[in-house]
Design an enzyme around this catalytic site. Sequence first.
Site, PDB file in Angstrom:
ATOM      1  N   GLY A  72     -21.751  35.297  -6.244  1.00  0.00           N
ATOM      2  CA  GLY A  72     -22.419  33.894  -6.364  1.00  0.00           C
ATOM      3  C   GLY A  72     -22.737  33.763  -7.836  1.00  0.00           C
ATOM      4  O   GLY A  72     -23.917  33.106  -8.369  1.00  0.00           O
TER       5      GLY A  72
ATOM      6  N   CYS B  71     -20.377  45.379 -16.396  1.00  0.00           N
ATOM      7  CA  CYS B  71     -20.487  45.685 -15.122  1.00  0.00           C
ATOM      8  C   CYS B  71     -19.691  44.538 -14.298  1.00  0.00           C
ATOM      9  O   CYS B  71     -19.081  45.214 -13.171  1.00  0.00           O
ATOM     10  CB  CYS B  71     -21.813  45.013 -14.551  1.00  0.00           C
ATOM     11  SG  CYS B  71     -22.165  45.461 -12.755  1.00  0.00           S
TER      12      CYS B  71
ATOM     13  N   CYS C  22     -28.728  44.340 -14.805  1.00  0.00           N
ATOM     14  CA  CYS C  22     -28.712  44.345 -13.175  1.00  0.00           C
ATOM     15  C   CYS C  22     -28.976  45.527 -12.673  1.00  0.00           C
ATOM     16  O   CYS C  22     -29.678  45.700 -11.508  1.00  0.00           O
ATOM     17  CB  CYS C  22     -26.987  44.015 -12.995  1.00  0.00           C
ATOM     18  SG  CYS C  22     -26.054  44.990 -13.517  1.00  0.00           S
TER      19      CYS C  22
END
Length: 358
Positions: A128, A105, A200
Site C-alpha cells: 500500500g 524494513c 512501523c
Amino acid sequence: MKTEDVKDKRIAVLLSGGVDSSVVVYELAQTGLHPDCFYIKIGPEEQEEWDCSSEEDLEMATAVAARFGCSLQVVDCHREYWEKVTRYTMEKVKAGYTPNPDVMCNRMIKFGVFDEKAGHNYDLIATGHYAQTEIIDGEKWLTTSPDPVKDQTDFLAQIDNWQLRKALFPIGHYRKGEVREIAEREHLINAKRKDSQGICFLGKINYNDYIRRYVGEKPGDVLEWETGKSIGKHKGLWFHTIGQRHGLGFGGGPWYVVKKDMEQNILYVSKGFEPRTAYKRDFAIHDFHFLTKPVEMEQVTFKIRHTPEYHPATLEKTAEGAYIVHAAHDIQGVAPGQFCVVYDEEHRRCFGSAEITM
C-alpha cells in the site's frame, strides 16, 4: 494500475489491516484477481511485551481478505526484524547517527525476508505504498506519487533492483483522500481507521523509551555552540538528532541541536527557533545505492527526510559512490546517517539514495 501489468502474474499482497493495503486488495479484485494475502508480524525480539502486531490489525486483515475471496497467511518475521532492522537502528544511534528503520524494513523485510519465506514463488509483491513504477526505455523505475504529502518513494529508495522489479503499488496513482473515498464507498471494515504513525514496529511505544531499553543512558554536558556556556545535562546523545528543537527541556531557549560530539559526549545547541548554525548548503554522501541502474547525476532534486519538499541541487562526484551535494539553498537539520534520496530535476524519477556522511 493497469490490468496488463498484472495479467498471468502470481501476486502476493502484504496486508497490514490498514486502509491503504485493504484498498490494494480491492483494486486487484476489480481486475478479477484473487491474490494471496500475507500479514507480516514484525517487531523487537521480546514478543510478549513489545509486540506491535495487534489483534485488531489481524482481524481487519482477515476480514478484508475474506471479503474478496483471498487467502491470508501470517508470516512471523520477529527474529529477522531484530537481526536486520532493530540491530541496525541501535548500532547507528550508538554511533551518533540518525537512522531510518522504515527504509531498512522495506529492503530487508517486506521485499526481502518475506520473499524468502514465501519461497520466491511470487512474480509481484503488492503493498500500500504511495509510489509508482514506470517502464522507461525498457527499464523499470521507481516514480513518485501524485500526492506529495504521502509520497513514500523516500522509504523505498534502498530496495534492490530485483526487489523493484517485483514491486507493485496498486494505489500509487491515487491521493490519500481518494483512497479513503474508495474505502468508504465500498464499505471496507477499516474505512475510517486512522493511519499508523511513527516507526512501523513500535506501535504506541515511545521511541526514546525503546532506545533506553537497549542502549541505556549516558549523561553528558549540553553546551551552547557559539559560547561554550553550559546549558544543562543530556541523558544520552542517542536521544537527540541534529535539527531537533522539541523536547529538549532546557530553559532560556528555544534551543536547537546543531552538533553531537560522540568522543567527548557533548551535545551542542544554538539559541533560536531556526539559528543559522542549523543550516547547511553542502554536505557529503557515501555508498550511493542506485535503484534501477547507475546514471549520470548532476542537476537533481533531493530529500533528506519525509516531507513534501524536494530541494534542487548539483552533485559533485568525488569517488565511486561518493558525492558532495551542493544544494541551491540552505537545508535545515542535515544529520549524519540520514538517507539523502535523489530524484531527477522534475522530482519524478527516483535514482536512489545514499547515507549522509558524519
